[in-house]
Design an enzyme around this catalytic site. Structure first.
Site, PDB file in Angstrom:
ATOM      1  N   SER A 153       4.217 -17.216  33.424  1.00 36.01           N
ATOM      2  CA  SER A 153       5.102 -16.271  32.382  1.00 36.01           C
ATOM      3  C   SER A 153       4.340 -16.572  31.008  1.00 36.01           C
ATOM      4  CB  SER A 153       6.357 -16.812  32.438  1.00 36.01           C
ATOM      5  OG  SER A 153       6.965 -16.242  33.640  1.00 36.01           O
ATOM      6  N   GLY A 188       1.561 -10.802  34.524  1.00 36.22           N
ATOM      7  CA  GLY A 188       2.208  -9.871  33.882  1.00 36.22           C
ATOM      8  C   GLY A 188       1.364  -9.233  32.417  1.00 36.22           C
ATOM      9  N   ASN A 192      -4.965 -12.122  35.680  1.00 34.83           N
ATOM     10  CA  ASN A 192      -4.583 -11.761  37.256  1.00 34.83           C
ATOM     11  C   ASN A 192      -4.084 -10.356  37.565  1.00 34.83           C
ATOM     12  OD1 ASN A 192      -4.616 -11.879  40.168  1.00 34.83           O
ATOM     13  ND2 ASN A 192      -2.957 -13.389  40.021  1.00 34.83           N
ATOM     14  N   TRP A 193      -4.533  -9.415  37.880  1.00 32.82           N
ATOM     15  CA  TRP A 193      -3.930  -8.003  37.900  1.00 32.82           C
ATOM     16  C   TRP A 193      -3.127  -8.026  39.493  1.00 32.82           C
ATOM     17  CZ3 TRP A 193      -8.203  -4.314  35.573  1.00 32.82           C
ATOM     18  CH2 TRP A 193      -8.277  -4.755  34.322  1.00 32.82           C
ATOM     19  N   LYS A 194      -3.539  -8.866  40.073  1.00 33.55           N
ATOM     20  CA  LYS A 194      -2.720  -8.735  41.520  1.00 33.55           C
ATOM     21  C   LYS A 194      -3.045  -7.355  42.089  1.00 33.55           C
ATOM     22  CE  LYS A 194       0.498 -12.138  39.693  1.00 33.55           C
ATOM     23  NZ  LYS A 194       1.723 -12.678  39.765  1.00 33.55           N
ATOM     24  N   GLY A 218       5.998 -14.862  37.279  1.00 31.61           N
ATOM     25  CA  GLY A 218       6.397 -13.686  37.213  1.00 31.61           C
ATOM     26  C   GLY A 218       7.725 -13.736  37.080  1.00 31.61           C
ATOM     27  N   GLU A 237       0.668 -16.972  45.621  1.00 38.26           N
ATOM     28  CA  GLU A 237       1.102 -15.836  46.379  1.00 38.26           C
ATOM     29  C   GLU A 237       0.327 -15.762  47.585  1.00 38.26           C
ATOM     30  OE1 GLU A 237       0.708 -12.859  43.115  1.00 38.26           O
ATOM     31  OE2 GLU A 237       2.498 -13.703  42.129  1.00 38.26           O
ATOM     32  N   HIS A 284      -4.156 -18.914  45.227  1.00 40.17           N
ATOM     33  CA  HIS A 284      -3.069 -18.352  44.455  1.00 40.17           C
ATOM     34  C   HIS A 284      -1.627 -18.590  45.017  1.00 40.17           C
ATOM     35  CE1 HIS A 284      -0.432 -15.821  42.146  1.00 40.17           C
ATOM     36  NE2 HIS A 284      -1.041 -16.135  41.020  1.00 40.17           N
ATOM     37  N   GLU A 311      -0.300 -23.785  38.038  1.00 44.05           N
ATOM     38  CA  GLU A 311       0.720 -22.604  38.053  1.00 44.05           C
ATOM     39  C   GLU A 311       1.953 -23.060  38.825  1.00 44.05           C
ATOM     40  OE1 GLU A 311      -1.184 -18.673  37.222  1.00 44.05           O
ATOM     41  OE2 GLU A 311      -1.328 -18.834  39.244  1.00 44.05           O
TER      42      GLU A 311
HETATM   43  C1  PEP Z   1      -0.332 -15.341  38.011  1.00 51.16           C
HETATM   44  O1  PEP Z   1      -0.118 -14.207  38.740  1.00 51.16           O
HETATM   45  O2  PEP Z   1      -1.204 -16.125  38.002  1.00 51.16           O
HETATM   46  C2  PEP Z   1       0.676 -15.482  36.917  1.00 51.16           C
HETATM   47  C3  PEP Z   1       0.737 -16.606  36.068  1.00 51.16           C
HETATM   48  O3  PEP Z   1       1.514 -14.297  36.633  1.00 51.16           O
HETATM   49  P1  PEP Z   1       2.589 -14.174  35.358  1.00 51.16           P
HETATM   50  O4  PEP Z   1       1.825 -14.387  33.994  1.00 51.16           O
HETATM   51  O5  PEP Z   1       3.219 -12.969  35.448  1.00 51.16           O
HETATM   52  O6  PEP Z   1       3.617 -15.203  35.503  1.00 51.16           O
END
Ligand code: PEP
Length: 251
Positions: free
Chosen positions: A213, A235, A9-11, A174, A98, A96, A168
């Site tokens: 993460s 990330g 997921n590049w956000k 993150g 966010e 998601h 998640e």
């Molecule tokens: C995500 O954006 O869904 C995510 C899990 O991010 P990260 O791996 O950076 O925690």
């Protein structure tokens, strides 16, 4: 047997040129993943979808990060499912954390989007997970249970067979504070139990990912859990080298 799935997921990252460069550099890796029975994908911003779709290996899944549930209309700033389909996009992340936090994405809204995606023969990747306060209050199963039940309300077993669910925990996204593999397995197994209650046997076919993460160093541990079928990665999916390592470390 559920195929493993790694989705980056590049956000709100990468210019179109950078997204294209990544896609061009990922061909060999996409072939290796296919040979190893792993589905591999990325979710760029709307603006980069076309460039990535055109530049990437045909086996690479290219997913949108969101969509509207209506096909068109007066919804400034939104992107509809037919618009995604026109680009050949058939996967979309929904709910998601966010978007739940910053854009008021509710379980009910997720449900509308998931239904619209399925009607359009697309694959929703439905994200669920508790906040830190909910985790500390011991409310994880209550929150995640509601997200699953309400987000997938009024769907049939036939409709959900290609759906993907991503667990998640919000406190792990993150932050570098990943949930232990025991927590991931426990909650992914709990999600599968709810899917079984709601949809029966097809629950064995539905892929459930862990996200939060995930890094090359811990990806194998998560994917070794019986109910964790892959990872949604933020990330660590942004740089081609660490994305490659995510794949090679689970082979
Ligand atoms: C995500 O954006 O869904 C995510 C899990 O991010 P990260 O791996 O950076 O925690």
């Amino acid at each position: 047997m559920r195929r493993k799935l790694l989705l980056g997921n590049w956000k709100m990252n990468k210019l179109i040129s950078e997204a294209k460069e990544f896609a061009l550099a990922s061909h060999e890796l996409a072939d290796l993943a296919t040979k190893s029975n792993i589905d591999l994908g990325v979710a760029p911003t709307f603006l980069s979808l076309q460039a990535v779709k055109e530049a990437a290996n045909k086996n690479m899944i290219v997913a949108a990060q969101n969509c509207h549930y209506l096909p068109n209309g007066a919804y400034t700033g939104e992107v509809s499912i037919p618009m995604l389909k026109e680009l050949g996009i058939s996967w979309c992340i929904i709910g998601h954390s966010e978007r739940r936090t910053y854009d008021n994405e509710t379980n009910e809204k997720c449900n509308l989007k998931i239904k619209a995606l399925i009607e359009n023969e697309m694959v929703p990747v439905y994200c669920v997970g508790e906040t830190l306060a909910q985790f500390e209050a011991g409310e994880t199963k209550k929150v995640v249970g509601e997200q699953v039940r309400n987000g997938l309300k009024d769907l049939t077993a036939e409709q959900v067979k290609n759906l993907v669910v991503a667990y998640e925990p919000v406190w792990s996204i993150g932050t570098g504070k990943n949930a232990s593999s025991e927590i991931a397995e426990n909650i992914c197994g709990f999600i599968r139990d709810i899917l079984k209650e709601m949809f029966g046997k097809v629950s064995e076919e539905i892929r459930i990912l862990y996200g939060g993460s995930v890094k090359p160093v811990n990806v194998k541990e998560y994917l070794s859990c019986p109910n964790v079928d892959g990872a949604l990665v933020g990330g660590a999916s942004l740089k081609i080298d660490s994305y490659k390592e995510l794949v090679t470390n689970i082979l």
